[in-house]
Design a protein around this motif. Structure first.
Motif, PDB file in Angstrom:
ATOM      1  N   LEU A  57       0.848  -1.185   0.000  1.00  0.00           N
ATOM      2  CA  LEU A  57       0.000   0.000   0.000  1.00  0.00           C
ATOM      3  C   LEU A  57       0.882   1.232   0.000  1.00  0.00           C
ATOM      4  O   LEU A  57       1.893   1.281   0.709  1.00  0.00           O
ATOM      5  CB  LEU A  57      -0.904   0.019   1.230  1.00  0.00           C
ATOM      6  N   GLY A  61      -2.965   4.733   0.548  1.00  0.00           N
ATOM      7  CA  GLY A  61      -3.735   3.508   0.772  1.00  0.00           C
ATOM      8  C   GLY A  61      -4.046   2.753  -0.506  1.00  0.00           C
ATOM      9  O   GLY A  61      -4.801   1.782  -0.482  1.00  0.00           O
ATOM     10  N   GLU A  63      -3.206   0.259  -3.695  1.00  0.00           N
ATOM     11  CA  GLU A  63      -2.380  -0.921  -3.907  1.00  0.00           C
ATOM     12  C   GLU A  63      -1.301  -0.641  -4.940  1.00  0.00           C
ATOM     13  O   GLU A  63      -1.532   0.037  -5.938  1.00  0.00           O
ATOM     14  CB  GLU A  63      -3.238  -2.112  -4.348  1.00  0.00           C
ATOM     15  N   ASP A 114       1.105   3.211  10.914  1.00  0.00           N
ATOM     16  CA  ASP A 114       0.133   4.211  10.487  1.00  0.00           C
ATOM     17  C   ASP A 114       0.809   5.213   9.553  1.00  0.00           C
ATOM     18  O   ASP A 114       1.954   5.625   9.793  1.00  0.00           O
ATOM     19  CB  ASP A 114      -0.408   4.919  11.732  1.00  0.00           C
ATOM     20  N   VAL A 115       0.118   5.606   8.492  1.00  0.00           N
ATOM     21  CA  VAL A 115       0.682   6.555   7.527  1.00  0.00           C
ATOM     22  C   VAL A 115       1.101   7.843   8.233  1.00  0.00           C
ATOM     23  O   VAL A 115       2.167   8.401   7.944  1.00  0.00           O
ATOM     24  CB  VAL A 115      -0.314   6.852   6.380  1.00  0.00           C
ATOM     25  N   ARG A 134       3.829   0.483   2.414  1.00  0.00           N
ATOM     26  CA  ARG A 134       3.515  -0.306   3.608  1.00  0.00           C
ATOM     27  C   ARG A 134       3.199  -1.744   3.235  1.00  0.00           C
ATOM     28  O   ARG A 134       2.588  -2.018   2.204  1.00  0.00           O
ATOM     29  CB  ARG A 134       2.317   0.295   4.352  1.00  0.00           C
TER      30      ARG A 134
END
Length: 186
Positions: A57, A61, A63, A114-115, A134
């Motif tokens: 990700l 967020g 893909e 967490d971003v 991520r």
């Protein structure tokens, strides 16, 4: 069964990776052996192994995958926001990206990151141009037998791991850059 075999193979690489430097007999093992000094003593050269397909990700967020880096040399770093050695290493990865723009420096935050925490981590570390990627369920990390953090893989333009370093390193050092330039030249 295939997945277990891959995990066993990568585990074998990971366990033995830093024991003997140029230990695994990649095509360039002999020519690089003299360059493995400083932090690069921990770099283990391995017979080329294709990276598995995995969904990552990005910071939004969405893909993505490592396929976007095929055709380039890649320094693939597995890290986490809570990892103290990662905090020490990340500025050197940014400086490497600045010094060697032909190489893709690709940090992948593995596990629960967490971003917002990644953005904060990057700001504190002075990271300005590295991508936010991520691996939230550690799927890629597990497939690659990443057992601790940080772990950095050198990936050739064909998308194959050719070297692995467990632990942090000064990736912008003269020693690291000499190794990377030698790999790129072969």
């Amino acid at each position: 069964m295939r997945k277990m075999l891959l995990v066993a193979l990568y585990t074998a690489f990971a366990v033995g990776a830093n024991a003997g430097g140029a230990n695994a007999g990649g095509a360039n093992a002999g020519s690089l052996e003299g360059l493995l000094t400083g932090d690069m003593k921990k770099l283990a050269l391995v017979a080329p192994v294709a990276l598995p397909e995995a969904v990552l990700l990005d910071g939004a967020g969405l893909e993505t995958s490592l396929a976007q880096y095929k055709g380039k040399w890649v320094v693939l770093n597995f890290w986490a926001t809570w990892c103290a050695p990662c905090r020490k290493e990340m500025p050197a990865l940014q400086r490497l990206a600045d010094a060697m723009p032909k190489i893709a420096v690709v940090p992948v935050a593995t596990g629960r990151n967490d971003v917002g925490q990644i953005v904060k981590f990057y700001a504190e570390a002075g990271v300005t141009s590295l991508p936010v990627l991520r691996d939230p369920k550690s799927a890629l990390a597990h497939q690659m037998a990443v057992l601790g953090l940080p772990v950095t893989l050198i990936v050739n333009p064909e998308g194959e791991e050719v070297a692995r370093l467990i632990g942090d390193a000064e990736w912008d050092s003269d020693e690291a850059q000499a190794v990377l330039k030698a790999m790129m030249a072969e």
